[in-house]
Design a protein around this motif. Structure first.
Motif, mmCIF file in Angstrom:
data_model
loop_
_atom_site.group_PDB
_atom_site.id
_atom_site.type_symbol
_atom_site.label_atom_id
_atom_site.label_comp_id
_atom_site.label_asym_id
_atom_site.label_seq_id
_atom_site.Cartn_x
_atom_site.Cartn_y
_atom_site.Cartn_z
ATOM 1 N N TRP A 34 0.823 -1.208 0.000
ATOM 2 C CA TRP A 34 0.000 0.000 0.000
ATOM 3 C C TRP A 34 0.859 1.260 0.000
ATOM 4 N N SER A 212 -7.919 -4.505 -4.915
ATOM 5 C CA SER A 212 -7.278 -5.564 -4.139
ATOM 6 C C SER A 212 -6.348 -4.953 -3.094
ATOM 7 N N HIS A 213 -6.171 -5.665 -1.983
ATOM 8 C CA HIS A 213 -5.337 -5.162 -0.890
ATOM 9 C C HIS A 213 -4.040 -5.962 -0.809
ATOM 10 N N THR A 216 -2.127 -5.637 4.969
ATOM 11 C CA THR A 216 -3.209 -5.463 5.944
ATOM 12 C C THR A 216 -3.364 -4.033 6.457
ATOM 13 N N VAL A 218 -4.942 -1.221 5.580
ATOM 14 C CA VAL A 218 -6.284 -0.652 5.678
ATOM 15 C C VAL A 218 -7.149 -1.483 6.614
ATOM 16 N N TYR A 219 -7.040 -2.797 6.528
ATOM 17 C CA TYR A 219 -7.826 -3.662 7.406
ATOM 18 C C TYR A 219 -7.565 -3.327 8.873
ATOM 19 N N ARG A 298 -8.163 2.466 -5.424
ATOM 20 C CA ARG A 298 -6.935 3.230 -5.634
ATOM 21 C C ARG A 298 -7.008 4.069 -6.908
ATOM 22 N N ALA A 333 -3.221 5.222 1.848
ATOM 23 C CA ALA A 333 -4.026 4.158 2.445
ATOM 24 C C ALA A 333 -4.579 4.551 3.807
#
Length: 352
Positions: A34, A212-213, A216, A218-219, A298, A333
């Motif tokens: 990210w 897609s990430h 982790t 952002v989570y 994004r 992010a």
């Protein structure tokens, strides 16, 4: 002395892992990140493209993946296709120490598409065997199926625990990453360790759509604010093609069966209709029991943006909200996660 198993890098999410395992390789997906610097060389070679793809290219250029025996680039997004063209030229000029192969497997299914995809898998098998020196046959396909199926079972348990609220979304994402980058036996141990060390708190269940990430970041920011990601439709998480296998008496039969399996995968933003994506999203919201949907896209990853109006309308018809943030910049992010949290809180969804 144990001979190291050759590692084949994967950019994208369309490579059937059973083929790589059967041809004597460990598939290793390159995710990018990210955040982080993007070199001037990578930016100039790639041009205007998704920042995560640029960071993947940067990792290759910096020598981070020089231990690979080969690299497969999936034509599952415009950014990945641009990465392939750059890497093909660099490989021809011996700038990178391994061969590069394009895997072009369109979605949609049907006899003609499936035949084309099966031929692509045949080419993939030949490329990987050329890198490893191991031929693919019915016996190695069966052995690979057993190894890969065990990952599928472990990830099914991950999905069930996440929906039940006993596993966090960030832990689930780490499980998927382990499955995508490690030999199956090591991945199983890593998945077990992740689950043992995770203790999520009660939180608002939310489904995540959009880009897609790659990690982790952002989570974890969402979880710290009292949001639990109970599912997602991107290919680094629930839509990853991991753990699915076929039984076949010959490689040709396996290629055909895998092509049919590929046609049944969850729809992707870059290769599927908005109606297909919306139908899948509604089904996943029902499966996970999510209270709402968050969309994070994004900058220069335009595919998911086109889906949002239709998804928002369909969700609203069923009483489910969608909060979204688009055009997230290269290093945005954390700020995007904060904006997403604020947009949910301001509209009153968390309070309700």
């Amino acid at each position: 002395m144990t001979v190291p198993v050759p590692r084949i890098g994967i950019i994208g999410a369309d490579a059937p892992r059973q083929i790589l395992l059967a041809a004597g390789a460990t598939p290793v997906r390159l995710f990018g990140a990210w955040s982080g610097d993007i070199s001037r060389e990578a930016a100039e070679l790639l041009g205007a493209a998704d920042a995560v793809a640029a960071r993947v290219l940067d990792g290759v250029l910096s020598g981070l993946h020089d231990d690979l025996a080969g690299l497969v680039v999936c034509n599952d997004s415009a950014a990945n296709l641009r990465v392939y063209y750059v890497l093909r030229l660099l490989a021809e000029r011996r700038r990178i120490p391994y061969p590069v192969q394009l895997l072009d497997t369109p979605r949609g299914g049907g006899p003609h598409v499936n035949r084309f995809v099966a031929r692509q898998y045949e080419r993939l098998a030949g490329f990987v065997s050329g890198c490893t020196g191991q031929a693919l046959d019915a016996e190695s396909l069966a052995a690979a199926a057993g190894r890969e199926a065990s990952l599928g079972e472990a990830l099914r348990n991950v999905r069930e625990r996440r929906v039940a609220g006993t596993l966090s979304g960030s832990a689930a994402l780490r499980c998927y990453a382990a499955a995508a980058q490690l030999p199956p036996e090591q991945a199983l141990a890593a998945i077990e360790a992740v689950q043992q060390n995770d203790a999520p708190k009660p939180a608002l269940p939310v489904f995540l759509t959009g880009s897609s990430h790659p990690d982790t970041t952002v989570y974890e920011a969402l979880e710290q604010s009292g949001i639990a990601i109970v599912g997602e439709d991107h290919d680094a998480g629930d839509a990853a093609w991991i753990g699915q296998t076929v039984d076949a008496a010959s490689p040709d039969e396996a290629f055909r069966a895998l092509a049919e399996l590929h046609a049944q995968r969850p729809p992707s933003a870059s290769r599927s209709l908005t109606s297909e994506r919306t139908e899948h999203l509604l089904a996943e919201v029902r499966r996970t029991g999510a209270a709402g949907v968050m969309a994070l896209v994004r900058d220069l990853d335009d595919g998911p943006v086109w889906d949002l109006p239709g998804q928002r309308e369909a969700l609203a018809a069923g009483g489910t909200w969608l909060a979204g943030v688009v055009r997230v910049p290269a290093d945005g992010a954390a700020a995007a996660a904060a904006e997403l949290i604020a947009s949910v809180q301001l509209s009153g969804e968390i309070a309700s």
